[in-house]
Design an enzyme around this catalytic site. Structure first.
Site, short mmCIF file in Angstrom:
data_model
loop_
_atom_site.label_atom_id
_atom_site.label_comp_id
_atom_site.label_asym_id
_atom_site.label_seq_id
_atom_site.Cartn_x
_atom_site.Cartn_y
_atom_site.Cartn_z
N SER A 116 59.29 26.89 72.68
CA SER A 116 59.00 26.30 71.37
C SER A 116 59.83 25.05 71.09
O SER A 116 59.48 24.26 70.21
CB SER A 116 59.25 27.34 70.27
OG SER A 116 60.59 27.82 70.35
N TYR A 117 60.93 24.85 71.81
CA TYR A 117 61.82 23.73 71.53
C TYR A 117 61.12 22.39 71.70
O TYR A 117 61.17 21.52 70.82
CB TYR A 117 63.06 23.81 72.42
CG TYR A 117 64.11 22.76 72.12
CD1 TYR A 117 64.93 22.87 71.01
CD2 TYR A 117 64.27 21.65 72.95
CE1 TYR A 117 65.89 21.90 70.71
CE2 TYR A 117 65.22 20.69 72.68
CZ TYR A 117 66.02 20.81 71.56
OH TYR A 117 66.97 19.85 71.28
N SER A 118 60.45 22.21 72.84
CA SER A 118 59.75 20.95 73.08
C SER A 118 58.64 20.72 72.05
O SER A 118 58.41 19.59 71.61
CB SER A 118 59.15 20.92 74.49
OG SER A 118 60.11 20.51 75.44
#
Length: 208
Positions: free
Chosen positions: A57-59
């Site tokens: 989910s970070y990107s």
């Protein structure tokens, strides 16, 4: 990186987006009228992961930060407000702490439906854990590179639109981001996502 996409839940994306994106948007919009009147500056913290995709989910959240910053920058031209985006590479902070990453892998694995666990198999999970332990980063412990970029964006006469910070970002990740997807995808898989290779003899019957 907390596991393959199939291991994640919508709540994982929601929590990451609330912190990395929605919190930033909320503060920006509340302060924006005063910044416009003062012809001030806006400096948003993104990441090299907003220019080229890593895992989880970070990107996703950082690509959204880039989109918001770009939209805001064009919109603020009318008001002579500069909008800069900081894009650090890997720095030795909690986000690349091996213990934290392994705990996240383990948590996400243990909450999986038994059918998904059977599809991947326990050896795949153990292989991921081993890879995290052995993973090396082209990162730096010199966080002043990031704070120096922030200072320049806030105080320089001519602030940059983007600040790509860190040798790995400048010489590895950003150049890869300029490649066609047919070249960039295999390179990223080899450099970052190699431990996500398809399990040997996946149990497809587990999904039946």
């Amino acid at each position: 990186m907390s596991g393959p996409m199939c291991w994640l839940r919508v709540s994982d994306f929601e929590s990451c987006i609330r912190v990395n994106l929605l919190g930033m948007i909320d503060v920006t919009l509340k302060c924006l009228p005063l910044i416009m009147l003062a012809k001030g500056r806006i400096v948003n913290m993104s990441s090299v992961a907003g220019r080229i995709t890593f895992a989880g989910s970070y990107s996703v959240s950082k690509f959204a930060v880039e989109g918001f910053s770009d939209t805001l920058r064009v919109d603020m031209k009318t008001w002579d407000v500069s909008v800069s985006t900081i894009e650090p590479g890997f720095f030795f902070t909690g986000i690349v702490n091996q213990t934290i990453m392994k705990n996240m892998f383990k948590k996400n694995w243990e909450r999986l439906d038994s059918r998904i666990q059977a599809l991947y198999g326990r050896p795949f999970f153990q292989h991921c854990m081993d890879r995290v332990e052995k993973q090396t980063y082209w990162g730096s412990s010199d966080l002043t590179q990031v704070t120096d970029a922030m200072e320049h964006a806030l105080t320089a006469r001519y602030p940059h639109t983007r600040y790509v910070v860190g040798r790995d970002a400048r010489w590895i990740w950003i150049p890869i981001s300029y490649l066609p997807s047919c070249l960039a995808d295999p390179l990223m898989h080899q450099l970052v996502l190699k431990h996500y290779t398809r399990p040997n003899n996946p149990n497809m019957a587990a999904l039946g």
